[in-house]
Design a protein around this motif. Structure first.
Motif, short mmCIF file in Angstrom:
data_model
loop_
_atom_site.label_atom_id
_atom_site.label_comp_id
_atom_site.label_asym_id
_atom_site.label_seq_id
_atom_site.Cartn_x
_atom_site.Cartn_y
_atom_site.Cartn_z
N SER A 206 52.62 46.05 42.85
CA SER A 206 53.05 47.13 43.74
C SER A 206 51.99 47.54 44.76
O SER A 206 52.23 48.43 45.58
N SER A 207 50.84 46.90 44.72
CA SER A 207 49.74 47.31 45.59
C SER A 207 49.91 46.85 47.03
O SER A 207 49.12 47.20 47.89
N GLY A 208 50.89 46.00 47.27
CA GLY A 208 51.16 45.55 48.62
C GLY A 208 50.30 44.39 49.08
O GLY A 208 50.21 44.11 50.26
N ARG A 209 49.62 43.70 48.13
CA ARG A 209 48.80 42.55 48.49
C ARG A 209 47.77 42.93 49.57
O ARG A 209 47.67 42.31 50.62
N LYS A 210 47.02 44.00 49.31
CA LYS A 210 46.10 44.51 50.32
C LYS A 210 44.89 43.58 50.51
O LYS A 210 44.20 43.67 51.51
N LEU A 211 44.66 42.72 49.56
CA LEU A 211 43.55 41.78 49.68
C LEU A 211 44.11 40.38 49.88
O LEU A 211 45.27 40.12 49.62
N HIS A 212 43.25 39.48 50.31
CA HIS A 212 43.70 38.12 50.56
C HIS A 212 42.77 37.14 49.88
O HIS A 212 41.56 37.35 49.83
N SER A 213 43.34 36.05 49.37
CA SER A 213 42.55 35.11 48.60
C SER A 213 41.55 34.33 49.43
O SER A 213 40.73 33.60 48.89
N ALA A 214 41.60 34.45 50.76
CA ALA A 214 40.63 33.75 51.61
C ALA A 214 39.40 34.62 51.89
O ALA A 214 38.42 34.13 52.45
N TRP B 174 44.24 40.05 39.04
CA TRP B 174 43.57 39.78 40.32
C TRP B 174 44.31 38.69 41.11
O TRP B 174 44.47 38.80 42.32
N LEU B 175 44.76 37.66 40.42
CA LEU B 175 45.50 36.60 41.10
C LEU B 175 46.81 37.12 41.67
O LEU B 175 47.21 36.75 42.78
N MET B 176 47.48 37.99 40.93
CA MET B 176 48.75 38.52 41.41
C MET B 176 48.55 39.52 42.54
O MET B 176 49.41 39.69 43.40
N LEU B 177 47.38 40.17 42.55
CA LEU B 177 47.08 41.11 43.62
C LEU B 177 46.79 40.41 44.94
O LEU B 177 47.12 40.92 46.01
N PRO C 56 36.02 37.22 51.25
CA PRO C 56 34.86 37.17 50.35
C PRO C 56 35.05 37.99 49.09
O PRO C 56 34.52 37.64 48.03
N ALA C 57 35.78 39.10 49.18
CA ALA C 57 35.99 39.94 48.00
C ALA C 57 36.70 39.15 46.89
O ALA C 57 36.39 39.32 45.71
N PHE C 58 37.63 38.31 47.29
CA PHE C 58 38.35 37.50 46.31
C PHE C 58 37.39 36.64 45.51
O PHE C 58 37.45 36.58 44.27
N TRP C 59 36.46 35.97 46.20
CA TRP C 59 35.55 35.04 45.53
C TRP C 59 34.49 35.78 44.73
O TRP C 59 34.07 35.31 43.66
N ILE C 60 34.06 36.94 45.20
CA ILE C 60 33.08 37.73 44.46
C ILE C 60 33.67 38.19 43.12
O ILE C 60 33.01 38.11 42.08
N VAL C 61 34.91 38.67 43.15
CA VAL C 61 35.54 39.12 41.91
C VAL C 61 35.79 37.94 40.99
O VAL C 61 35.60 38.04 39.76
#
Length: 253
Positions: free
Chosen positions: A127-135, A164-167, A137-142
């Motif tokens: 439900s978070s709206g996919r505010k982050l993207h897997s491309a 995290w993957l679903m977000l 830097p935050a994705f890779w840091i987490v």
């Protein structure tokens, strides 16, 4: 090892495989069993990581349809989990004496709470709206942080990674769960290779848990499609909290 110990560890492995592939918390079934077998905490954790590494065999066999055609995207992520999973293993072995024993009750408690709240965690991610993207830097840091934790202890790493993957992607739950199994398998493999070089492993206990776990991790994705697993998660979570309290009291001497 007695026959009773072999059967007990194999059954714990079966439960760990089922729980890991459905709820992302294999260690809550296998780690306490290794403690009950008589292993000290650090050796139990090292042996547990070695055993659950093999669970990837069963989960891969059961989730081939979900993973087909996606390996080009997976390999960079697998690389992250290999490198940082080994880092977590190094931190475990080189931590000051007694530090793991003092930290593990809190890790188990947190894992137990995450297990019981898994639906809420996943719901928040969806439900978070996919505010982050897997491309980004935050994705890779987490991802790297989860990999380090996976190599160090790992309980609840599956819950956090799945959320995290679903977000950060538009993938469905079935694929995200399959990817989660692959990535955690990579961190467990890297950690195990590190343990072989710099620590000790109880190979007999690891083999018993592994045999049961491979079966459980193969059956888990099939069973979860047909049966509700929420009651099991609640029971295991409550037992995990009880174990955390016991280990905390033990750590006080």
């Amino acid at each position: 090892m007695s026959l009773l110990a072999v059967l007990g560890l194999a059954m714990a492995g079966l439960g760990a495989g089922l729980l890991g592939s459905t709820a992302g918390l294999a260690s809550l079934a296998s780690y306490p069993a290794l403690l009950a077998f008589g292993l000290p905490p650090v050796l139990a954790n090292v042996t547990n990581t070695t055993a659950i590494m093999t669970f990837t065999i069963g989960s891969l066999a059961s989730t081939r349809p979900e993973l087909g055609g996606t390996w080009s995207r997976l390999w960079p992520r697998i690389g992250v989990f290999l490198v940082f999973g080994a880092t977590g293993a190094w931190l475990l072995v080189h931590s000051p004496p007694g530090s793991f024993e003092s930290v593990v009750p809190w890790l188990i408690a947190g894992a137990s709470i995450l297990l019981m709240a898994r639906d809420r965690v996943q719901g928040w991610a969806i439900s978070s709206g996919r505010k982050l993207h897997s491309a980004g830097p935050a994705f890779w840091i987490v991802l790297a942080a989860i990999a380090v934790y996976g190599g160090y202890f790992g309980a609840a790493a599956g819950v956090v990674l799945l959320a995290w993957l679903m977000l950060t992607t538009d993938d469905g739950l079935a694929y995200s769960a399959a990817e989660k199994n692959v990535l955690l398998g990579a961190s467990n493999f890297a950690a195990t290779m590190g343990f072989v070089l710099i620590s000790h492993i109880h190979w007999g206990a690891a083999a018993c848990v592994a045999v049961g776990g491979i079966i459980g991790s193969y059956l888990g994705p099939k069973l979860v499609r047909r049966t509700p697993e929420r009651p099991l998660r609640i029971v295991i979570g409550i037992l995990g909290l009880g174990l955390a309290v016991k280990l905390y009291l033990d750590s006080l001497g």
